[in-house]
Write an enzyme that holds these catalytic residues in place. Structure first.
Site, PDB file in Angstrom:
ATOM      1  N   LYS A  74       0.818  -1.379   0.137  1.00  0.00           N
ATOM      2  CA  LYS A  74      -0.147  -0.040  -0.007  1.00  0.00           C
ATOM      3  C   LYS A  74       0.950   1.339  -0.010  1.00  0.00           C
ATOM      4  CE  LYS A  74      -2.413   0.774   3.742  1.00  0.00           C
ATOM      5  NZ  LYS A  74      -1.883  -0.423   4.157  1.00  0.00           N
ATOM      6  N   THR A  76       4.138   1.754  -0.974  1.00  0.00           N
ATOM      7  CA  THR A  76       4.813   1.575  -2.132  1.00  0.00           C
ATOM      8  C   THR A  76       3.922   2.035  -3.270  1.00  0.00           C
ATOM      9  OG1 THR A  76       5.887  -0.119  -1.323  1.00  0.00           O
ATOM     10  CG2 THR A  76       6.162   0.286  -3.531  1.00  0.00           C
ATOM     11  N   ARG A  97       2.261   8.085   6.837  1.00  0.00           N
ATOM     12  CA  ARG A  97       2.637   8.114   8.305  1.00  0.00           C
ATOM     13  C   ARG A  97       4.192   7.839   8.649  1.00  0.00           C
ATOM     14  NH1 ARG A  97      -0.599   3.214   9.596  1.00  0.00           N
ATOM     15  NH2 ARG A  97      -0.285   2.943   7.591  1.00  0.00           N
ATOM     16  N   LYS A 108       7.032  -6.494  10.640  1.00  0.00           N
ATOM     17  CA  LYS A 108       6.302  -6.149   9.501  1.00  0.00           C
ATOM     18  C   LYS A 108       7.543  -5.246   8.786  1.00  0.00           C
ATOM     19  CE  LYS A 108       2.482  -2.847   8.531  1.00  0.00           C
ATOM     20  NZ  LYS A 108       3.486  -1.795   8.025  1.00  0.00           N
ATOM     21  N   ALA A 276      -3.896   1.425  12.106  1.00  0.00           N
ATOM     22  CA  ALA A 276      -5.281   1.404  11.941  1.00  0.00           C
ATOM     23  C   ALA A 276      -5.732   0.213  12.499  1.00  0.00           C
ATOM     24  CB  ALA A 276      -5.115   1.354  10.346  1.00  0.00           C
ATOM     25  N   PHE A 304      -3.633  -0.429   6.953  1.00  0.00           N
ATOM     26  CA  PHE A 304      -4.139  -2.146   6.779  1.00  0.00           C
ATOM     27  C   PHE A 304      -5.117  -2.183   5.558  1.00  0.00           C
ATOM     28  CE2 PHE A 304      -2.383  -2.363  11.232  1.00  0.00           C
ATOM     29  CZ  PHE A 304      -1.254  -3.442  10.946  1.00  0.00           C
ATOM     30  N   PHE A 384       4.107  -8.557  -9.091  1.00  0.00           N
ATOM     31  CA  PHE A 384       5.034  -9.503  -8.499  1.00  0.00           C
ATOM     32  C   PHE A 384       5.547 -10.208  -9.777  1.00  0.00           C
ATOM     33  CE2 PHE A 384       3.490  -7.908  -4.590  1.00  0.00           C
ATOM     34  CZ  PHE A 384       4.579  -8.284  -3.563  1.00  0.00           C
ATOM     35  N   TRP A 412       7.082  -0.700  -8.389  1.00  0.00           N
ATOM     36  CA  TRP A 412       8.209  -1.193  -7.520  1.00  0.00           C
ATOM     37  C   TRP A 412       9.510  -1.406  -8.361  1.00  0.00           C
ATOM     38  CZ3 TRP A 412      11.955  -5.034  -7.285  1.00  0.00           C
ATOM     39  CH2 TRP A 412      12.525  -5.264  -5.913  1.00  0.00           C
TER      40      TRP A 412
END
Length: 559
Positions: A74, A76, A97, A108, A276, A304, A384, A412
């Protein structure tokens, strides 16, 4: 084949511009930037105050499907979309954030994006940054110290030691601190009582800093914190302890938004950092409002999945700050959807159309939920290398049936080149005026009904169980005048239910509300559901085991 580089290696090799040049892109004069080195700065409160009469740009929310160990990306995608909008000629700012040290050293990892879609300096942002979290921790614990000190020196306010609800915080995952007994060791150390620690990001002080409009509003909110009750059960406020003044002093600099840049030099405000799943999960109002005055497009994230972050973004942040989003992006990955469809993590690299189609129910639920707020949606498929063309086409077909467009994004690996199509689509939606935003429930709805509305409408629960002590607490909050506050649901991030093992899109489940907490300063009531903890623990093999300094002094292991 190009040599693989880790996120930290990519970030370290970045060609950064001086932070003054990044400020110039938004029209921030150099005298209103307070530099922290050459590549990050705070923006002065005086300059932000001067922006009040400017029109707002378009606000874009990036949210996601339910998180899995497979990863969704998210942050990224937020960075990639911001760079994409800049690349197609839109004056853009990003609002994120600040990462918490707990997940950084836990499981994480950081929250600065990844690959070619990052904010930099990555190491600083993921570690101490500009000291905001330390200031929040200190202000929170100052209040805790003042409470115990007041009780020790005669307790003029007649605070009931058994009803002190204010807890200390630390920005680290530490399960040993969840429940403690403090003030042991005799009369000189105060009156022993049971208490505990939360992680800093779950602190009401964090929420207050993220929802306050300015320093005056910050001090008012800090004074409104309810720290416990007297023996007659009337509330005791932080202002009764004369705590709001020194707390505001500690938070003065932390209130100023932090300005950094992406790898492609798009300005990014990284400020505030509530989780969140146990808090409201959005960056600060002051950063978002400043960005809206300075840019034509502002891309922000909510933590999240959309059942948590997006719901709280809409029902708490937008409601409180008067914000109206123009569009939303729901991020999904082939891998995470297959995991929601029942595939084990070690099998995610194998094509499995059946599991993918089953897992798409999770995506569909999130899309419908966001649309229920009157906000138009586009789906971003975060690519991916193991994704097959058939799997990507299956997601597109599923989204076509929902009436939303799914766009493959390769940010990415490619940066803004990989989000150009998404950027054009988001700009098209935002400029169309389709959005008709409204919160899920009105202020006037009773607190219990607000909890039930979120549970049934967003989580699709069949039943909400609330013990009598919790009902009594809700009734007391309403009697004290807090009935019009929104609710902040604390729930597992892994499922629409309170059971983290119920993946996909479960319906008819029971949502158990374990306790409720009044955050009078922040302006919401927290409903703690199931087994969710406000102090996480470290995993068996924490990320900290792989973090250290190289022989030449570079940080290694951050991600």
């Amino acid at each position: 084949m190009a040599e693989f580089r880790s996120d930290i290696e990519i970030a370290r090799a970045a060609s950064k511009k001086p932070i003054g040049e990044i400020g110039e892109r938004l029209g921030i004069p150099g005298e209103h930037l307070l530099p922290y080195g050459h590549d990050k700065a705070k923006v002065s409160a005086d300059f932000i105050d001067s922006l009040a009469d400017r029109p707002d740009g378009k606000l874009i929310l990036v949210t996601a499907i339910s998180p899995t160990p497979a990863g969704e990306g998210k942050t990224t995608t937020t960075v990639g979309l911001g760079d994409g909008l800049s690349a197609i000629g839109k004056k853009t700012a990003i609002c994120l954030r600040e990462p918490s040290l707990g997940p950084n050293f836990g499981i994480k990892g950081g929250a600065a994006g990844g690959g070619m879609a990052q904010v930099v300096p990555m190491e600083d942002i993921n570690l101490h940054f500009t000291g905001d979290f330390h200031a929040i921790t200190t202000a929170n614990n100052l209040l805790a110290a003042l409470i115990d000190n007041h009780i020790h020196w005669g307790n003029e306010l007649d605070i009931d030691v058994r009803r002190v609800t204010w807890r200390r915080v630390v920005d680290m995952n530490d399960r040993a601190l969840r429940q403690i007994v403090s003030s042991l060791g005799g009369p000189a150390n105060g009156y022993p009582r049971e208490s505990g620690f939360d992680i800093t990001v779950a602190s009401e002080v964090m929420a207050i800093l993220c929802l306050a409009r300015d320093l005056r509003d910050l001090q008012r909110r800090l004074g409104n914190i309810v720290i416990g009750a007297r023996r007659d059960k009337t509330p005791v406020f932080a202002r009764d302890l004369k705590a709001e003044g020194p707390m505001t002093v500690l938070l003065r600099d932390a209130m100023m938004p932090n300005l950094v840049q992406t790898l492609e030099h798009t300005p990014a405000f990284v400020h505030g950092g509530p989780f969140a799943n146990i808090a409201h999960g959005c960056n600060s109002v002051v950063a978002t409002r400043a960005a809206l005055k300075l840019a034509d497009y502002v891309v922000t994230e909510a933590g999240f999945g959309a059942d948590l972050g997006a719901e709280k973004f809409f029902d708490i942040k937008c409601r409180k700050a008067g914000l109206s989003p123009a569009a939303a992006v729901v991020v999904a990955t082939v891998r995470a959807l297959k995991m929601n469809g029942g595939v084990a993590k070690d099998q995610l690299g194998t094509e499995n159309i059946g599991a993918l189609q089953a897992g798409c129910a999770n995506l569909g639920r999130h899309v419908e939920n966001v649309q229920s707020f009157g906000v138009p949606v586009v789906v971003a498929i975060n690519h991916f290398a193991t994704d097959s063309l058939n799997e990507i086409e299956a997601i597109r077909n599923y989204c076509d049936a929902l009436g939303v467009e799914a766009i493959l994004c390769r940010h990415w690996a490619q940066g803004s080149d990989g989000t150009e199509e998404l950027a054009h689509k988001v700009a098209e939606i935002a400029e169309s005026g389709q959005a008709q935003f409204s919160p899920l429930y009105p202020d006037s709805m009773p607190l219990l009904e607000k909890i039930e509305t979120v549970a049934r409408s967003i989580y699709r629960a069949g039943e909400v169980t609330v013990p009598k002590p919790v009902l009594d607490d809700l009734a007391r909050f309403e009697e004290q005048g807090y009935g019009k506050l929104p609710v902040c649901m604390a729930k597992t991030q892994y499922s629409f239910s309170a059971d983290p093992k119920q993946l996909g899109a479960p319906t008819g489940h029971t949502l158990p509300v374990r306790e409720v907490r009044l955050s009078a300063g922040a302006g919401f009531v927290v409903a703690v559901c199931g087994d969710i903890m406000t102090m996480p623990g470290l995993p068996r093999s924490p990320s900290s085991e792989r973090i250290g300094l190289s022989e030449n002094g570079d940080i290694e292991g951050l991600f």
